[in-house]
Scaffold this motif. Structure first.
Motif, PDB file in Angstrom:
ATOM      1  N   UNK A 164       0.809  -1.256   0.075  1.00 18.03           N
ATOM      2  CA  UNK A 164      -0.141   0.132   0.097  1.00 18.03           C
ATOM      3  C   UNK A 164       0.812   1.506  -0.101  1.00 18.03           C
ATOM      4  N   UNK A 165       2.252   1.105   0.037  1.00 18.57           N
ATOM      5  CA  UNK A 165       3.083   2.190   0.213  1.00 18.57           C
ATOM      6  C   UNK A 165       3.241   2.951  -1.445  1.00 18.57           C
ATOM      7  N   UNK A 166       3.698   4.197  -1.503  1.00 22.51           N
ATOM      8  CA  UNK A 166       4.204   4.520  -2.783  1.00 22.51           C
ATOM      9  C   UNK A 166       5.345   3.785  -3.353  1.00 22.51           C
ATOM     10  N   UNK A 167       5.543   3.567  -4.427  1.00 21.98           N
ATOM     11  CA  UNK A 167       6.481   2.728  -5.268  1.00 21.98           C
ATOM     12  C   UNK A 167       8.093   3.119  -4.650  1.00 21.98           C
ATOM     13  N   UNK A 168       8.133   4.493  -4.498  1.00 26.26           N
ATOM     14  CA  UNK A 168       9.454   4.796  -3.900  1.00 26.26           C
ATOM     15  C   UNK A 168       9.807   4.156  -2.461  1.00 26.26           C
ATOM     16  N   UNK A 169       9.005   3.809  -1.725  1.00 29.94           N
ATOM     17  CA  UNK A 169       9.027   3.306  -0.331  1.00 29.94           C
ATOM     18  C   UNK A 169       8.944   1.578  -0.586  1.00 29.94           C
ATOM     19  N   UNK A 170       7.947   1.292  -1.410  1.00 31.94           N
ATOM     20  CA  UNK A 170       7.557  -0.227  -1.294  1.00 31.94           C
ATOM     21  C   UNK A 170       8.758  -1.072  -2.181  1.00 31.94           C
ATOM     22  N   UNK A 211      15.463  -0.326  -0.609  1.00 36.53           N
ATOM     23  CA  UNK A 211      16.271  -1.346  -0.088  1.00 36.53           C
ATOM     24  C   UNK A 211      15.526  -1.725   1.327  1.00 36.53           C
ATOM     25  N   UNK A 212      15.446  -0.517   2.035  1.00 35.80           N
ATOM     26  CA  UNK A 212      14.677  -0.900   3.357  1.00 35.80           C
ATOM     27  C   UNK A 212      13.403  -0.423   3.575  1.00 35.80           C
ATOM     28  N   UNK A 213      12.320  -1.291   3.425  1.00 33.20           N
ATOM     29  CA  UNK A 213      11.111  -0.672   3.587  1.00 33.20           C
ATOM     30  C   UNK A 213      10.660  -0.176   4.897  1.00 33.20           C
ATOM     31  N   UNK A 214      10.265   0.891   5.120  1.00 29.12           N
ATOM     32  CA  UNK A 214       9.963   1.330   6.560  1.00 29.12           C
ATOM     33  C   UNK A 214       8.892   0.430   7.050  1.00 29.12           C
ATOM     34  N   UNK A 215       8.977   0.341   8.592  1.00 29.39           N
ATOM     35  CA  UNK A 215       8.099  -0.611   9.153  1.00 29.39           C
ATOM     36  C   UNK A 215       6.819   0.363   9.927  1.00 29.39           C
ATOM     37  N   UNK A 216       6.797   1.436   9.720  1.00 30.58           N
ATOM     38  CA  UNK A 216       5.834   2.516   9.984  1.00 30.58           C
ATOM     39  C   UNK A 216       5.983   3.728   8.971  1.00 30.58           C
ATOM     40  N   UNK A 217       4.753   4.214   8.785  1.00 32.48           N
ATOM     41  CA  UNK A 217       4.450   5.740   8.422  1.00 32.48           C
ATOM     42  C   UNK A 217       3.593   6.482   9.078  1.00 32.48           C
ATOM     43  N   UNK A 227      -1.215  12.157   8.405  1.00 34.27           N
ATOM     44  CA  UNK A 227      -2.185  13.062   9.106  1.00 34.27           C
ATOM     45  C   UNK A 227      -1.813  12.990  10.577  1.00 34.27           C
ATOM     46  N   UNK A 228      -0.494  12.866  11.046  1.00 30.88           N
ATOM     47  CA  UNK A 228      -0.387  12.782  12.457  1.00 30.88           C
ATOM     48  C   UNK A 228      -0.460  11.290  13.148  1.00 30.88           C
ATOM     49  N   UNK A 229      -1.355  10.399  12.277  1.00 35.02           N
ATOM     50  CA  UNK A 229      -1.635   9.102  12.767  1.00 35.02           C
ATOM     51  C   UNK A 229      -0.374   8.183  12.566  1.00 35.02           C
ATOM     52  N   UNK A 230       0.134   7.398  13.287  1.00 35.01           N
ATOM     53  CA  UNK A 230       1.016   6.122  12.948  1.00 35.01           C
ATOM     54  C   UNK A 230       0.329   4.720  12.348  1.00 35.01           C
ATOM     55  N   UNK A 231       0.895   4.501  11.280  1.00 34.43           N
ATOM     56  CA  UNK A 231       0.445   3.227  10.843  1.00 34.43           C
ATOM     57  C   UNK A 231       1.554   2.326  10.632  1.00 34.43           C
ATOM     58  N   UNK A 232       1.531   1.067  11.157  1.00 35.79           N
ATOM     59  CA  UNK A 232       2.531   0.168  11.012  1.00 35.79           C
ATOM     60  C   UNK A 232       2.405  -0.625   9.665  1.00 35.79           C
ATOM     61  N   UNK A 233       3.464  -0.891   9.185  1.00 40.05           N
ATOM     62  CA  UNK A 233       3.613  -1.737   7.840  1.00 40.05           C
ATOM     63  C   UNK A 233       4.335  -2.879   7.855  1.00 40.05           C
ATOM     64  N   UNK A 234       3.789  -3.832   7.504  1.00 37.06           N
ATOM     65  CA  UNK A 234       4.290  -5.122   7.537  1.00 37.06           C
ATOM     66  C   UNK A 234       4.775  -5.470   5.807  1.00 37.06           C
ATOM     67  N   UNK A 235       6.087  -5.904   5.781  1.00 30.82           N
ATOM     68  CA  UNK A 235       6.541  -6.253   4.402  1.00 30.82           C
ATOM     69  C   UNK A 235       5.754  -7.190   3.737  1.00 30.82           C
ATOM     70  N   UNK A 236       5.389  -6.972   2.590  1.00 27.68           N
ATOM     71  CA  UNK A 236       4.557  -7.932   1.706  1.00 27.68           C
ATOM     72  C   UNK A 236       5.284  -9.208   1.462  1.00 27.68           C
TER      73      UNK A 236
END
Length: 767
Positions: A417-423, A426-432, A435-444
């Motif tokens: 669900x991340x933009x291509x630049x992040x998805x 080399x190191x995909x972020x584990x959170x983004x 709007x001030x809300x933190x969302x965790x990100x699982x590597x697909x």
């Protein structure tokens, strides 16, 4: 002449046999197999990079890889191999320094013909994978894209009939492994080459592969790579029209020895405290309770199943003749006890009840999400398990409307669900941060585990993927913990006892799911493809689910002892609006239309029960005066007693007195009198509402017209006047009689009544 030809052809036959069946040399001269068109660094697999995947019901990596390719926009399909090869044991999780590697598994004939002379080889790659990005591509690659060289170590299976299987065991010494000294991640696998009716060639007829990391010599301490491993307890929890848990055979398999849910719980049970997190749909726990109780049909006497002190249900005794039901009940009760123990020890993320389609609810019925949270909290409270609310869609995709309804819950999405630049970084972020809300990100890619054709969530494949990722991330000095959420239908298999022991390495560390550290990248929003809108549970289904919830609440409130029907209806409704009740998910499981049909059947069941309670009152009432009674009859055709109340709303000048509660026994009726009192004559309107004993309406209101006549004083005046006349007439009559009696003279003997003279009379002598 014939002998001469045979002599000339013999060497050619021997050479052909060596080429087709004998092992090749190890080391740098590794053999290309299966027509690979790229090297091991993943050049051919790069087309799969950044693919957006959605979880499917597939159990193996071949269909999983197909979905990856479809999402990536390529029509390539992996070659279907006739021999299936599994890897069930690997003695060393990393390349050993000196000792041999022992690999075990089975070869299965998946074709329709018999295969003979099957040579089973160990194979490896000559060049290592050296970055996490390359590892992602390698994990997504199919067997068509892999370069692997057969070693000189092999064993032979004489023959396999269609559907038959045989075990293999290969012991590969370190110096015959075909892996050099360079650190990194290598392919290691097993290939099967056999003879069919079409003959024999050098292309593998079956293969399995995994990653084998090699740790290099380090001058100093190596930084460790952190992973947050999330183990899902999720399943489809649909109910039939009569309230039984649907697909009991599937549940029996999943809860039995070697079943998916049994294996996942065993993996969680083997985790040291703090090294894994459970992601739980509480509807699964309720479903197991129902199975432990014999999977009874819904009825008026069935209360919501509540746990005992040890959280195991007071299971109803199943039919002793039904051994299958008894076995399932035993497995379910054992699973529930084990789950409770594990959930009280490991962190728990609580999904909305029923794995509610949060995306659909955010667009069609926001109240459903609130109900799902309430029911989820109730289940974990009953279990005495601490749980953190979470929203984790199975496909990893979530619209902005759903995120805005999170209300403090932990939100986890896929890196797809991340933009291509992040998805594709080399190191995909584990959170983004959005709007001030933190969302965790699982590597697909990481969440899909090891490479195909093996199911990547199998314990061995997952273990090797985590070790490989950990080694590469430690070399890259990646300190941000990687979040690994296994697919909803992940099955680690039965061999999980030493999973966490093998992950105890100096370069790898397992942690629980932690809050973002505040350095997450800022995004405007996440990707939510427009095609997802068509897959969501539609508004009509949410509306029908709301009706079921309301009917269950209404029926529950008229029963004098809470039968749990409100919770039963609400939970069945939520399960019918689950992600797993989407048309695409049901179609994949060959269950098209079952969710809608069963939901409609449940609504009809509750409708029929409520129709068994009838309240009859006259539509027009005439009072003989300003106050008077009128009758109301309540008929109860249910098999349980009910308790009702009455609430009346009137226009001015009228008051209704009614019993506070009306108790009606089962299968009977009762007539009660309501008293109306008017302050003046005329026609008055009354709205009569049947309620529960707490005053909540349960039936549609009824309008009654009451006419009163203010004629009471006239009646009393007439009656008083009549009484006065009656008593006056009586008095006058007596008076006249008395006067008449007084006026009549008395008669004296010998006196003439006319002139008063006395007359002598002759007295006769006595004889």
């Amino acid at each position: 002449m014939i002998r001469l030809l045979a002599a000339l052809l013999a060497p050619l036959v021997v050479i052909a046999g060596l080429v087709l069946g004998l092992p090749t040399h190890q080391g740098e001269d590794l053999q290309r197999v299966i027509g690979a068109q790229a090297d091991a660094d993943g050049q051919a697999a790069a087309a799969l990079g950044g693919a957006v995947t959605e979880a499917t019901t597939a159990k193996h990596a071949a269909p999983r890889a197909a979905s990856l390719r479809a999402a990536a926009g390529t029509d390539a399909t992996p070659t279907a191999l006739p021999l299936g090869v599994t890897m069930t044991g690997l003695s060393s999780a990393v390349v050993p320094k000196e000792k041999a590697v022992v690999v075990r598994g089975r070869v299965v004939n998946d074709s329709d013909e018999t295969w003979t002379d099957i040579n089973v080889y160990a194979c490896s790659s000559g060049a290592p994978i050296t970055s996490s990005h390359e590892l992602d591509h390698a994990a997504e690659a199919t067997t068509d894209d892999v370069v692997c060289g057969r070693t000189s170590v092999f064993t032979t299976i004489d023959s396999l009939a269609p559907g038959a299987s045989a075990a293999y065991r290969l012991k590969v010494d370190r110096d015959r492994l075909g892996i050099g000294s360079q650190p990194g991640v290598y392919w290691f696998g097993v290939q099967a080459l056999g003879t069919s009716t079409e003959g024999r060639d050098s292309v593998a007829d079956g293969t399995v592969r995994t990653f084998l990391p090699q740790v290099g010599e380090s001058a100093g301490p190596r930084p460790d790579a952190a992973f947050s491993l999330v183990l899902p307890i999720r399943a489809r929890t649909l109910h039939t029209a009569d309230g039984r848990l649907a697909n009991p055979d599937t549940w029996a398999t999943d809860l039995g020895t070697g079943g998916r849910l049994s294996n996942m719980l065993a993996l969680a049970a083997s985790a040291p405290a703090g090294e894994a997190t459970l992601l739980v749909d509480p509807a699964v726990v309720d479903a197991v309770r129902e199975l432990a109780a014999g999977n009874p049909a819904r009825d008026l006497g069935t209360a919501t199943v509540a746990p005992s002190d040890d959280a195991s249900p007071a299971a109803a005794d199943p039919d002793p003749q039904d051994d299958a039901t008894a076995a399932v009940a035993d497995d379910a009760a054992a699973w529930l006890r084990s789950f409770t123990d594990v959930a009280r020890r490991l962190p728990v993320l609580a999904l909305p009840y029923g794995d509610l389609d949060v995306a659909g609810a955010s667009h069609h019925d926001v109240r459903a999400l609130a109900r799902a949270r309430q029911e989820s909290e109730a289940v974990f409270k009953d279990l005495d398990v601490a749980a953190t609310p979470a929203i984790v869609p199975p496909n990893g995709l979530l619209p902005a409307e759903a995120r805005e309804l999170a209300d403090g819950a932990t939100v986890i999405v896929s890196s797809a669900a991340l933009p291509d630049s992040l998805a594709t970084a080399d190191a995909v972020p584990s959170s983004v941060s959005i709007g001030g809300e933190q969302v965790l990100v699982a590597g697909s890619s990481l969440s899909l585990g090891g490479p195909g054709p093996t199911d990547g969530s199998r314990a061995l494949a997952l273990r090797q993927r985590l070790l490989a990722e950990g080694l590469l991330r430690s070399d890259e000095d990646a300190t941000d913990p990687a979040l690994v959420v296994l697919p909803y239908d992940a099955d680690p298999g039965p061999r999980v006892a030493h999973f966490f022991d093998e992950l105890d390495r100096s370069f790898l560390r397992l942690t629980g799911v932690s809050a973002p550290d505040g350095t997450a990248p800022e995004l405007e929003d996440l990707a939510y493809p427009s095609g997802q809108l068509d897959r969501e549970i539609p508004h009509s289904t949410f509306a029908e689910a709301d009706r079921l919830t309301e009917l269950g609440d209404t029926l529950d409130r008229i029963l004098p002892r809470n039968a749990g029907l409100a919770a039963t209806a609400a939970r069945e409704a939520l399960s019918a609006t689950s992600y797993f009740a989407r048309d695409t998910s049901l179609a994949a499981a060959e269950l098209e239309g079952t969710a809608t049909a069963n939901l409609g059947g449940a609504v009809a069941w509750f409708d029929d029960r409520l129709a068994s309670v009838d309240v009859s009152v006259p539509r027009f009432v005439i009072l003989g005066s300003t106050e008077g009674p009128f009758a109301m009859t309540v008929t109860n055709d249910l098999t349980r007693p009910i308790r009702l109340g009455i609430r009346a709303t009137t226009t001015g000048g009228l008051d209704i007195r009614a019993p506070r509660t009306i108790n009606v026994p089962a299968s009977s009726s009762r007539t009660v009198n309501l008293v109306a009192r008017a302050t003046g004559p005329g026609v008055h309107s009354v709205v009569l509402v049947v309620t529960d004993e707490d005053g909540h309406p349960i039936r549609k209101s009824q309008d009654i017209s009451i006419r009163s006549r203010d004629v009471g004083w006239v009646i009393w005046l007439i009656m008083g006047g009549g009484a006065a006349l009656l008593f006056g007439a009586i008095a006058l009559r007596w008076r006249k009689r008395l006067r008449a009696r007084a006026a009549t003279p008395a008669v004296v003997p010998g006196r003439d009544p006319e002139d008063g003279t006395t007359t002598d009379t002759e007295t006769p002598e006595a004889p």
